[in-house]
Design a protein around this motif. Sequence first.
Motif, PDB file in Angstrom:
ATOM      1  N   VAL A  83      -8.146  14.442   8.328  1.00 39.22           N
ATOM      2  CA  VAL A  83      -7.334  13.519   9.123  1.00 39.22           C
ATOM      3  C   VAL A  83      -6.043  14.229   9.503  1.00 39.22           C
ATOM      4  CG1 VAL A  83      -6.238  11.248   9.183  1.00 39.22           C
ATOM      5  CG2 VAL A  83      -8.303  11.592   7.805  1.00 39.22           C
ATOM      6  N   THR A  84      -5.768  14.259  10.808  1.00 38.69           N
ATOM      7  CA  THR A  84      -4.602  14.963  11.318  1.00 38.69           C
ATOM      8  C   THR A  84      -3.758  14.024  12.169  1.00 38.69           C
ATOM      9  OG1 THR A  84      -5.958  16.954  11.477  1.00 38.69           O
ATOM     10  CG2 THR A  84      -3.851  16.983  12.633  1.00 38.69           C
ATOM     11  N   GLU A  85      -2.456  14.050  11.942  1.00 37.81           N
ATOM     12  CA  GLU A  85      -1.558  13.259  12.780  1.00 37.81           C
ATOM     13  C   GLU A  85      -1.433  13.903  14.153  1.00 37.81           C
ATOM     14  OE1 GLU A  85       3.116  11.924  13.008  1.00 37.81           O
ATOM     15  OE2 GLU A  85       2.207  12.106  11.024  1.00 37.81           O
ATOM     16  N   SER A 145       0.826  -1.212   0.000  1.00 38.59           N
ATOM     17  CA  SER A 145       0.000   0.000   0.000  1.00 38.59           C
ATOM     18  C   SER A 145       0.857   1.258   0.000  1.00 38.59           C
ATOM     19  CB  SER A 145      -0.938  -0.020   1.213  1.00 38.59           C
ATOM     20  OG  SER A 145      -1.797  -1.125   1.140  1.00 38.59           O
ATOM     21  N   TRP A 146       1.550   1.466  -1.102  1.00 40.01           N
ATOM     22  CA  TRP A 146       2.495   2.580  -1.210  1.00 40.01           C
ATOM     23  C   TRP A 146       1.853   3.948  -1.074  1.00 40.01           C
ATOM     24  CZ3 TRP A 146       7.479   2.820  -0.648  1.00 40.01           C
ATOM     25  CH2 TRP A 146       8.230   1.664  -0.797  1.00 40.01           C
ATOM     26  N   GLU A 147       0.637   4.110  -1.555  1.00 34.40           N
ATOM     27  CA  GLU A 147      -0.014   5.426  -1.490  1.00 34.40           C
ATOM     28  C   GLU A 147      -0.262   5.842  -0.043  1.00 34.40           C
ATOM     29  OE1 GLU A 147      -0.370   7.628  -3.974  1.00 34.40           O
ATOM     30  OE2 GLU A 147       0.710   6.126  -5.130  1.00 34.40           O
ATOM     31  N   VAL A 148      -0.728   4.912   0.776  1.00 35.63           N
ATOM     32  CA  VAL A 148      -0.958   5.220   2.194  1.00 35.63           C
ATOM     33  C   VAL A 148       0.377   5.506   2.881  1.00 35.63           C
ATOM     34  CG1 VAL A 148      -1.889   4.385   4.388  1.00 35.63           C
ATOM     35  CG2 VAL A 148      -3.050   3.806   2.251  1.00 35.63           C
ATOM     36  N   VAL A 149       1.392   4.739   2.554  1.00 37.00           N
ATOM     37  CA  VAL A 149       2.725   4.947   3.128  1.00 37.00           C
ATOM     38  C   VAL A 149       3.247   6.339   2.768  1.00 37.00           C
ATOM     39  CG1 VAL A 149       5.126   4.154   3.063  1.00 37.00           C
ATOM     40  CG2 VAL A 149       3.263   2.487   3.191  1.00 37.00           C
ATOM     41  N   LYS A 150       3.093   6.739   1.509  1.00 40.78           N
ATOM     42  CA  LYS A 150       3.538   8.071   1.076  1.00 40.78           C
ATOM     43  C   LYS A 150       2.721   9.176   1.730  1.00 40.78           C
ATOM     44  CE  LYS A 150       3.325   7.485  -3.348  1.00 40.78           C
ATOM     45  NZ  LYS A 150       3.388   7.662  -4.801  1.00 40.78           N
ATOM     46  N   THR A 151       1.418   8.963   1.870  1.00 42.26           N
ATOM     47  CA  THR A 151       0.551   9.968   2.495  1.00 42.26           C
ATOM     48  C   THR A 151       1.068  10.352   3.877  1.00 42.26           C
ATOM     49  OG1 THR A 151      -1.403   9.224   1.297  1.00 42.26           O
ATOM     50  CG2 THR A 151      -1.794  10.392   3.372  1.00 42.26           C
ATOM     51  N   TRP A 152       1.545   9.363   4.626  1.00 39.63           N
ATOM     52  CA  TRP A 152       1.990   9.605   6.006  1.00 39.63           C
ATOM     53  C   TRP A 152       3.503   9.630   6.147  1.00 39.63           C
ATOM     54  CZ3 TRP A 152      -1.302  12.015   8.627  1.00 39.63           C
ATOM     55  CH2 TRP A 152      -2.655  11.858   8.328  1.00 39.63           C
ATOM     56  N   SER A 153       4.226   9.654   5.037  1.00 42.00           N
ATOM     57  CA  SER A 153       5.692   9.768   5.050  1.00 42.00           C
ATOM     58  C   SER A 153       6.339   8.776   6.008  1.00 42.00           C
ATOM     59  CB  SER A 153       6.115  11.198   5.414  1.00 42.00           C
ATOM     60  OG  SER A 153       5.590  12.120   4.498  1.00 42.00           O
ATOM     61  N   VAL A 154       5.996   7.522   5.838  1.00 43.15           N
ATOM     62  CA  VAL A 154       6.561   6.457   6.667  1.00 43.15           C
ATOM     63  C   VAL A 154       7.866   5.994   6.024  1.00 43.15           C
ATOM     64  CG1 VAL A 154       6.214   4.120   7.554  1.00 43.15           C
ATOM     65  CG2 VAL A 154       4.305   5.753   7.523  1.00 43.15           C
ATOM     66  N   PHE A 155       8.960   6.130   6.767  1.00 44.13           N
ATOM     67  CA  PHE A 155      10.273   5.776   6.235  1.00 44.13           C
ATOM     68  C   PHE A 155      10.894   4.570   6.925  1.00 44.13           C
ATOM     69  CE2 PHE A 155       9.857  10.369   5.426  1.00 44.13           C
ATOM     70  CZ  PHE A 155       9.906  10.329   4.047  1.00 44.13           C
ATOM     71  N   SER A 156      10.413   4.224   8.105  1.00 41.95           N
ATOM     72  CA  SER A 156      10.917   3.040   8.801  1.00 41.95           C
ATOM     73  C   SER A 156       9.770   2.398   9.550  1.00 41.95           C
ATOM     74  CB  SER A 156      12.053   3.413   9.765  1.00 41.95           C
ATOM     75  OG  SER A 156      11.597   4.336  10.725  1.00 41.95           O
ATOM     76  N   TYR A 157       9.918   1.121   9.819  1.00 41.35           N
ATOM     77  CA  TYR A 157       8.846   0.441  10.527  1.00 41.35           C
ATOM     78  C   TYR A 157       9.388  -0.697  11.378  1.00 41.35           C
ATOM     79  CZ  TYR A 157       8.852  -1.629   5.769  1.00 41.35           C
ATOM     80  OH  TYR A 157       9.195  -2.126   4.550  1.00 41.35           O
ATOM     81  N   PRO A 158       8.582  -1.089  12.361  1.00 45.24           N
ATOM     82  CA  PRO A 158       7.208  -0.667  12.527  1.00 45.24           C
ATOM     83  C   PRO A 158       7.098   0.792  12.932  1.00 45.24           C
ATOM     84  CG  PRO A 158       7.823  -2.135  14.327  1.00 45.24           C
ATOM     85  CD  PRO A 158       8.974  -2.087  13.387  1.00 45.24           C
ATOM     86  N   CYS A 159       6.066   1.423  12.398  1.00 45.27           N
ATOM     87  CA  CYS A 159       5.755   2.817  12.692  1.00 45.27           C
ATOM     88  C   CYS A 159       4.288   2.865  13.109  1.00 45.27           C
ATOM     89  CB  CYS A 159       5.982   3.675  11.450  1.00 45.27           C
ATOM     90  SG  CYS A 159       5.580   5.421  11.684  1.00 45.27           S
ATOM     91  N   LEU A 160       4.018   3.575  14.174  1.00 44.43           N
ATOM     92  CA  LEU A 160       2.648   3.721  14.670  1.00 44.43           C
ATOM     93  C   LEU A 160       2.271   5.188  14.616  1.00 44.43           C
ATOM     94  CD1 LEU A 160       3.594   1.441  17.487  1.00 44.43           C
ATOM     95  CD2 LEU A 160       1.553   0.958  16.168  1.00 44.43           C
ATOM     96  N   ILE A 161       1.138   5.473  13.982  1.00 40.87           N
ATOM     97  CA  ILE A 161       0.684   6.852  13.872  1.00 40.87           C
ATOM     98  C   ILE A 161      -0.724   6.943  14.449  1.00 40.87           C
ATOM     99  CG2 ILE A 161       0.207   8.778  12.329  1.00 40.87           C
ATOM    100  CD1 ILE A 161       2.240   7.636  10.383  1.00 40.87           C
ATOM    101  N   LEU A 162      -0.903   7.895  15.346  1.00 37.69           N
ATOM    102  CA  LEU A 162      -2.201   8.162  15.944  1.00 37.69           C
ATOM    103  C   LEU A 162      -2.830   9.329  15.198  1.00 37.69           C
ATOM    104  CD1 LEU A 162      -4.233   7.564  18.191  1.00 37.69           C
ATOM    105  CD2 LEU A 162      -2.925   9.127  19.660  1.00 37.69           C
ATOM    106  N   LEU A 163      -4.044   9.117  14.698  1.00 45.45           N
ATOM    107  CA  LEU A 163      -4.720  10.106  13.870  1.00 45.45           C
ATOM    108  C   LEU A 163      -6.009  10.587  14.514  1.00 45.45           C
ATOM    109  CD1 LEU A 163      -4.428   8.200  10.472  1.00 45.45           C
ATOM    110  CD2 LEU A 163      -2.920  10.003  11.328  1.00 45.45           C
ATOM    111  N   HIS A 164      -6.274  11.869  14.371  1.00 45.36           N
ATOM    112  CA  HIS A 164      -7.553  12.447  14.758  1.00 45.36           C
ATOM    113  C   HIS A 164      -8.339  12.650  13.476  1.00 45.36           C
ATOM    114  CE1 HIS A 164     -10.308  15.795  15.700  1.00 45.36           C
ATOM    115  NE2 HIS A 164     -10.447  15.123  16.814  1.00 45.36           N
ATOM    116  N   VAL A 165      -9.591  12.195  13.465  1.00 46.58           N
ATOM    117  CA  VAL A 165     -10.427  12.298  12.272  1.00 46.58           C
ATOM    118  C   VAL A 165     -11.665  13.108  12.627  1.00 46.58           C
ATOM    119  CG1 VAL A 165     -11.673  11.011  10.502  1.00 46.58           C
ATOM    120  CG2 VAL A 165      -9.635  10.006  11.551  1.00 46.58           C
ATOM    121  N   ALA A 166     -11.927  14.159  11.849  1.00 41.08           N
ATOM    122  CA  ALA A 166     -13.122  14.976  12.068  1.00 41.08           C
ATOM    123  C   ALA A 166     -13.542  15.619  10.759  1.00 41.08           C
ATOM    124  CB  ALA A 166     -12.850  16.049  13.121  1.00 41.08           C
TER     125      ALA A 166
END
Length: 115
Positions: free
Chosen positions: A89-91, A64-85
């Motif tokens: 969507v905000t990190e 899922s490269w598009e989702v990875v690029k959206t959140w600029s994930v460069f190493s993993y495991p990576c955990l991102i907490l998002l607020h949705v309203a």
Amino acid sequence: MAEGVVVVTDANYQQTVVATPLPVLIGFGARWSGAYQALLPHLQVVAQKLAGRLRVASVDCDASWEVVKTWSVFSYPCLILLHVAGGQVTEVARLVGPRSARELLAFVAPVLEEV
């Protein structure tokens, strides 16, 4: 995939993340990663304990490269907490590296207090 953990892909990102009324904790990793595989049971615990208050999701970075690029994930495991309203969507916060369920529960606690 671990029970209670939603699999997010490029194809379903809009409906599984953007359209949810809940905060989202996304774990980014790869099936071949031992560290990510070790994290999955902890994500499952969080998903079960916070069902209805937090969406817990997983992204396979190799698929899922598009989702990875959206959140600029460069190493993993990576955990991102998002607020949705309102479709926005905000990190809120980010962690890199495997974590225990206890650490993850503490990580998401501040955003849950706002809900």
